[in-house]
Design a protein around this motif. Structure first.
Motif, short mmCIF file in Angstrom:
data_model
loop_
_atom_site.label_atom_id
_atom_site.label_comp_id
_atom_site.label_asym_id
_atom_site.label_seq_id
_atom_site.Cartn_x
_atom_site.Cartn_y
_atom_site.Cartn_z
N ARG A 24 0.82 -1.21 0.00
CA ARG A 24 0.00 0.00 0.00
C ARG A 24 0.86 1.26 0.00
N MET A 25 2.01 1.19 0.63
CA MET A 25 2.90 2.34 0.71
C MET A 25 3.76 2.50 -0.54
N GLY A 26 3.93 1.42 -1.28
CA GLY A 26 4.83 1.47 -2.43
C GLY A 26 6.29 1.40 -2.03
N VAL A 27 6.55 0.69 -0.91
CA VAL A 27 7.93 0.50 -0.44
C VAL A 27 8.18 -0.99 -0.27
N SER A 28 9.39 -1.35 0.08
CA SER A 28 9.71 -2.76 0.30
C SER A 28 9.28 -3.20 1.71
N ARG A 29 9.09 -4.51 1.88
CA ARG A 29 8.76 -5.03 3.20
C ARG A 29 9.90 -4.77 4.18
N GLN A 30 11.13 -4.79 3.68
CA GLN A 30 12.28 -4.54 4.54
C GLN A 30 12.24 -3.13 5.12
N ALA A 31 11.72 -2.16 4.33
CA ALA A 31 11.62 -0.79 4.82
C ALA A 31 10.66 -0.71 6.01
N VAL A 32 9.51 -1.39 5.89
CA VAL A 32 8.54 -1.41 7.00
C VAL A 32 9.15 -2.08 8.22
N SER A 40 15.46 2.59 11.04
CA SER A 40 15.31 3.78 10.20
C SER A 40 13.93 4.37 10.45
N ASN A 41 13.73 5.60 9.97
CA ASN A 41 12.45 6.28 10.14
C ASN A 41 11.91 6.71 8.78
N PRO A 42 10.58 6.66 8.59
CA PRO A 42 10.00 7.11 7.32
C PRO A 42 10.16 8.62 7.15
N ASP A 43 10.25 9.05 5.89
CA ASP A 43 10.32 10.49 5.64
C ASP A 43 8.94 11.10 5.83
N ILE A 44 8.85 12.42 5.71
CA ILE A 44 7.60 13.13 6.01
C ILE A 44 6.47 12.69 5.11
N ASN A 45 6.77 12.42 3.81
CA ASN A 45 5.72 11.98 2.90
C ASN A 45 5.16 10.63 3.30
N ASN A 46 6.05 9.73 3.71
CA ASN A 46 5.58 8.42 4.15
C ASN A 46 4.85 8.49 5.48
N LEU A 47 5.26 9.41 6.35
CA LEU A 47 4.53 9.60 7.61
C LEU A 47 3.10 10.05 7.34
N LEU A 50 1.15 7.14 5.97
CA LEU A 50 0.81 6.22 7.06
C LEU A 50 -0.38 6.72 7.86
N SER A 51 -0.38 8.04 8.13
CA SER A 51 -1.50 8.61 8.90
C SER A 51 -2.81 8.46 8.15
N GLU A 52 -2.77 8.54 6.81
CA GLU A 52 -3.98 8.37 6.01
C GLU A 52 -4.44 6.92 6.02
N ILE A 53 -3.50 5.99 5.88
CA ILE A 53 -3.85 4.58 5.86
C ILE A 53 -4.47 4.15 7.19
N GLU A 55 -5.73 6.21 9.42
CA GLU A 55 -6.80 7.14 9.79
C GLU A 55 -6.55 7.75 11.17
N VAL A 56 -5.33 8.20 11.37
CA VAL A 56 -4.98 8.88 12.61
C VAL A 56 -4.24 10.17 12.25
N SER A 57 -4.13 11.08 13.21
CA SER A 57 -3.37 12.30 12.98
C SER A 57 -1.87 11.99 13.08
N LEU A 58 -1.07 12.95 12.64
CA LEU A 58 0.38 12.79 12.76
C LEU A 58 0.79 12.71 14.23
N ASP A 59 0.14 13.49 15.09
CA ASP A 59 0.45 13.45 16.53
C ASP A 59 0.19 12.06 17.09
N GLU A 60 -0.96 11.48 16.71
CA GLU A 60 -1.30 10.14 17.18
C GLU A 60 -0.30 9.11 16.65
N LEU A 61 0.12 9.29 15.43
CA LEU A 61 1.04 8.35 14.82
C LEU A 61 2.43 8.44 15.44
N ILE A 62 2.93 9.65 15.58
CA ILE A 62 4.31 9.83 16.04
C ILE A 62 4.43 9.77 17.56
#
Length: 268
Positions: A24-32, A40-47, A50-53, A55-62
């Protein structure tokens, strides 16, 4: 709760495997896996994605914290910045382990992503594989898409074993701006039997410019040149000369196929 723990928790709540989330993210399983292990940490676009997938806010996610009422509007604005949409459906009914219908389409950042793949008897996706397939790239018995490959193919670029129709088409019977086939019809047609603005054929060519063993056109090059005449209905081939040429030039051809050619070209 750390980000890694929160990500693991949200993924489990959704019932996603690492591989499903990665697709769903368009990344490798190893990245997840690295995100969840803290390597490692996802970049802002992936964050944001993730929040959209989840259905939480960035605060809730991070941070694992629900946003305050005063912060909610600002959080929503941040989440809506990327234009991302995704829809997937799989029918419950399967044939030979393959879903009867699989739809998997979406885009991210305003662009279609090729990792949204559909595989089913009827498949609709950015990349679609099925008996009947529709997609940006489609492969199937009956295939429709910008790039399509199949027994019967229709698309911008179409490759069909039996019939291909498209801007560029290659197949047994090819119809398109540029057509390559046993029977080719197009602006530029190349094949054993070709008809079009510019027709080049090993056997019979009919067109504005025609080059073939038997050629008929405004400009014709070949062993046998067949004239065209002006009539009330337009320009027509001299049918009697065409029939005679086919019978004389293709004596060794399988008789039923030769008669088919006579029927096809003799009636023009």
């Amino acid at each position: 709760m750390t980000f890694q723990e929160r990500l693991f928790q949200l993924r489990k709540q959704k019932g996603f495997s690492q591989e499903t989330l990665a697709e769903r993210m368009g990344v490798s399983r190893q990245a997840v896996s690295k995100w969840e292990s803290g390597l490692s940490n996802p970049d802002i676009n992936n964050l944001v994605f993730l929040s959209e997938i989840f259905e939480v806010s960035l605060d809730e996610l991070i941070k694992g914290e629900a946003p305050q009422a005063s912060e909610k509007e600002e959080t929503i604005k941040i989440v809506e910045v990327p234009c991302s949409r995704h829809y997937e459906y799989k029918s419950r009914h399967h044939i030979g382990g393959i879903p009867l219908v699989h739809i998997n389409v979406g885009w991210r950042g305003g662009r279609f992503k090729t990792h949204f793949k559909a595989k089913g008897i009827i498949a609709v996706g950015n990349i679609a594989t099925g008996l009947i397939s529709i997609g940006l790239i489609s492969v199937g018995l009956f295939s429709f898409g910008a790039l399509s490959f199949g027994l019967l193919a229709l698309g911008g670029l179409a490759l069909g074993l039996m019939l291909a129709c498209g801007g560029m088409a290659a197949g047994g019977i090819a119809i398109g701006g540029v057509a390559l086939g046993v029977f080719a019809l197009g602006g530029l047609a190349v094949g054993m039997f070709a008809s079009g603005g510019c027709a080049i054929a090993s056997h019979i060519a009919v067109g504005g410019y025609a080059r073939g063993h038997i050629a008929c056109g405004d400009i014709a090059r070949g062993v046998r040149i067949i004239e065209r005449h002006i009539s009330g209905s337009g320009t027509v081939i001299d049918s009697e000369m065409m029939i005679l040429a086919i019978r004389q030039e293709f004596i060794g051809m399988w008789a039923p196929f030769r008669e088919f050619l006579i029927m096809l070209y003799g009636g023009w």
